[in-house]
Design a protein around this motif. Sequence first.
Motif, PDB file in Angstrom:
ATOM      1  N   VAL A  29       0.847  -1.196   0.000  1.00  0.00           N
ATOM      2  CA  VAL A  29       0.000   0.000   0.000  1.00  0.00           C
ATOM      3  C   VAL A  29       0.881   1.245   0.000  1.00  0.00           C
ATOM      4  N   ALA A  30       0.567   2.188  -0.880  1.00  0.00           N
ATOM      5  CA  ALA A  30       1.260   3.480  -0.927  1.00  0.00           C
ATOM      6  C   ALA A  30       0.212   4.587  -1.000  1.00  0.00           C
ATOM      7  N   TRP A  31       0.598   5.766  -0.539  1.00  0.00           N
ATOM      8  CA  TRP A  31      -0.326   6.904  -0.468  1.00  0.00           C
ATOM      9  C   TRP A  31       0.105   7.977  -1.460  1.00  0.00           C
ATOM     10  N   LEU A  32      -0.882   8.500  -2.208  1.00  0.00           N
ATOM     11  CA  LEU A  32      -0.642   9.518  -3.222  1.00  0.00           C
ATOM     12  C   LEU A  32      -1.309  10.831  -2.813  1.00  0.00           C
ATOM     13  N   PRO A  33      -0.713  11.971  -3.200  1.00  0.00           N
ATOM     14  CA  PRO A  33      -1.247  13.271  -2.786  1.00  0.00           C
ATOM     15  C   PRO A  33      -2.427  13.719  -3.634  1.00  0.00           C
ATOM     16  N   PHE A  34      -3.457  14.214  -2.956  1.00  0.00           N
ATOM     17  CA  PHE A  34      -4.590  14.812  -3.659  1.00  0.00           C
ATOM     18  C   PHE A  34      -5.168  15.887  -2.751  1.00  0.00           C
ATOM     19  N   GLN A  35      -4.845  17.133  -3.033  1.00  0.00           N
ATOM     20  CA  GLN A  35      -5.328  18.235  -2.197  1.00  0.00           C
ATOM     21  C   GLN A  35      -6.788  18.557  -2.537  1.00  0.00           C
TER      22      GLN A  35
END
Length: 217
Positions: A40-46
């Motif tokens: 699992v990896a986390w991606l940025p989304f403002q």
Amino acid sequence: MANTLLIEVASDVICPWCYIGKRRLEKALAILDGEIAMRVAWLPFQLNPGMPKEGMRRSEYRRAKFGSLERSQSLDARVAAEARGEGLDFALERIERTPNTFRAHQLIELAQDRGVGEAAVEALFRAYFVEGRDTGDEDVLAAIAMACGVPRAELEARWADAPAAQQLAATEEWLRELGIGGVPTFIFDRKSGVSGAQPPETLAAAIRDASAAVPTP
């Protein structure tokens, strides 16, 4: 030996449904109980890419977004009830500011580089939704980083790294170009995905389907 399925989560640290979605993903992984190799990896989304660097008072932000504080409070009550169903005790009334989250995403990226991304994501969600802390404040972010084993000096260096910031922004832009307009969104090996804080059973089924489509080496 089966390939490892990459699960990437497009998320923002001030998105309540993303915290709820994180808990549901954890339950989905528990349902699968090791039957699929995955990472699992986390991606940025403002949610608010145009938010001033210093953020703004949450009451002002919510009034502008939803038309009235009464409407905002009604939505808060709904999401808090949903969170309780996942064992999360939201204290939204403690939150005074809606932050710009770019620096928090830089922290997550650095933490993932050091192998402590999960701890950083959890700590950021908890700090904002349970403790009501301003996760746009550099001192708050540094304290979270250090609690996760990331030295403040490394975090400050990442904040000052213009090329790294540009790359992080490019990742977010890539997500928007894919057509992602809301979070959480769960992306499987960059080939398929599921949008929204879906029930654990739905996520588990989607992960199984995505894993079945991965060629065996």
